[in-house]
Design an enzyme around this catalytic site. Sequence first.
Site, PDB file in Angstrom:
ATOM      1  N   HIS A  36     -15.358 -33.685   5.377  1.00 13.89           N
ATOM      2  CA  HIS A  36     -15.976 -33.357   6.657  1.00 13.89           C
ATOM      3  C   HIS A  36     -15.895 -34.591   7.554  1.00 13.89           C
ATOM      4  O   HIS A  36     -15.853 -35.731   7.067  1.00 13.89           O
ATOM      5  CB  HIS A  36     -17.441 -32.977   6.463  1.00 13.89           C
ATOM      6  CG  HIS A  36     -17.643 -31.618   5.895  1.00 13.89           C
ATOM      7  ND1 HIS A  36     -18.751 -30.853   6.192  1.00 13.89           N
ATOM      8  CD2 HIS A  36     -16.895 -30.876   5.039  1.00 13.89           C
ATOM      9  CE1 HIS A  36     -18.679 -29.712   5.553  1.00 13.89           C
ATOM     10  NE2 HIS A  36     -17.559 -29.696   4.835  1.00 13.89           N
ATOM     11  N   CYS A  55     -23.920 -30.013   8.395  1.00 11.52           N
ATOM     12  CA  CYS A  55     -24.211 -29.107   7.285  1.00 11.52           C
ATOM     13  C   CYS A  55     -25.138 -29.831   6.300  1.00 11.52           C
ATOM     14  O   CYS A  55     -25.427 -31.022   6.468  1.00 11.52           O
ATOM     15  CB  CYS A  55     -22.905 -28.709   6.600  1.00 11.52           C
ATOM     16  SG  CYS A  55     -22.159 -30.056   5.641  1.00 11.52           S
ATOM     17  N   GLU A  57     -18.137 -36.135   9.274  1.00 13.92           N
ATOM     18  CA  GLU A  57     -19.211 -37.100   9.065  1.00 13.92           C
ATOM     19  C   GLU A  57     -18.983 -37.962   7.827  1.00 13.92           C
ATOM     20  O   GLU A  57     -19.228 -39.171   7.852  1.00 13.92           O
ATOM     21  CB  GLU A  57     -20.568 -36.388   8.917  1.00 13.92           C
ATOM     22  CG  GLU A  57     -20.972 -35.586  10.125  1.00 13.92           C
ATOM     23  CD  GLU A  57     -20.602 -34.103  10.051  1.00 13.92           C
ATOM     24  OE1 GLU A  57     -21.387 -33.287  10.553  1.00 13.92           O
ATOM     25  OE2 GLU A  57     -19.527 -33.774   9.498  1.00 13.92           O
ATOM     26  N   CYS A 106     -23.577 -33.117   4.856  1.00 16.15           N
ATOM     27  CA  CYS A 106     -23.479 -34.213   5.825  1.00 16.15           C
ATOM     28  C   CYS A 106     -24.848 -34.717   6.252  1.00 16.15           C
ATOM     29  O   CYS A 106     -25.037 -35.926   6.428  1.00 16.15           O
ATOM     30  CB  CYS A 106     -22.636 -33.773   7.013  1.00 16.15           C
ATOM     31  SG  CYS A 106     -20.910 -33.465   6.538  1.00 16.15           S
TER      32      CYS A 106
END
Length: 145
Positions: free
Chosen positions: A46, A76, A48, A79
């Site tokens: 992801h 999410c 992040e 993260c």
Amino acid sequence: MKEALKLAEIARAMDEVPIGCVIVHDGEIIGAGYNLRNSKKNALYHAEIIAIDAASKRLGDWRLENCTIYVTIEPCPMCAGAILQSRIPRLVYGAVSPKAGAVGSIVNLLANPAFNHQVDVVTGVLGAECSAIVTEFFQNSRARP
């Protein structure tokens, strides 16, 4: 946030979900990332997580105190947890994520006082632009055969 949006555009060009992220320390971007889950065939890639990894390497510490993380979309659970664990004190995000958001949409991990670290959250920064890029991406992907 404009820099994070530029990264989201790179992700979109790669047919990745267009999410971008930058981490700022003392006015300088020290970490940046965009989604690479499809390219890397790994759910951990992801924006992040990539940005946190880069920032940690840049500072030489897993603690990213005195940093601000800017993300185009609400983080999410994974993260949000990484933001907590890396001790980032401030999160700024653009658009909500009603199907996966863990900073208010579904749950709010960052508002739980039981955690030993708290995060200040600012939402809606360039929200329309951040929402539009993701909405358009999914509309186009559903239209493909």
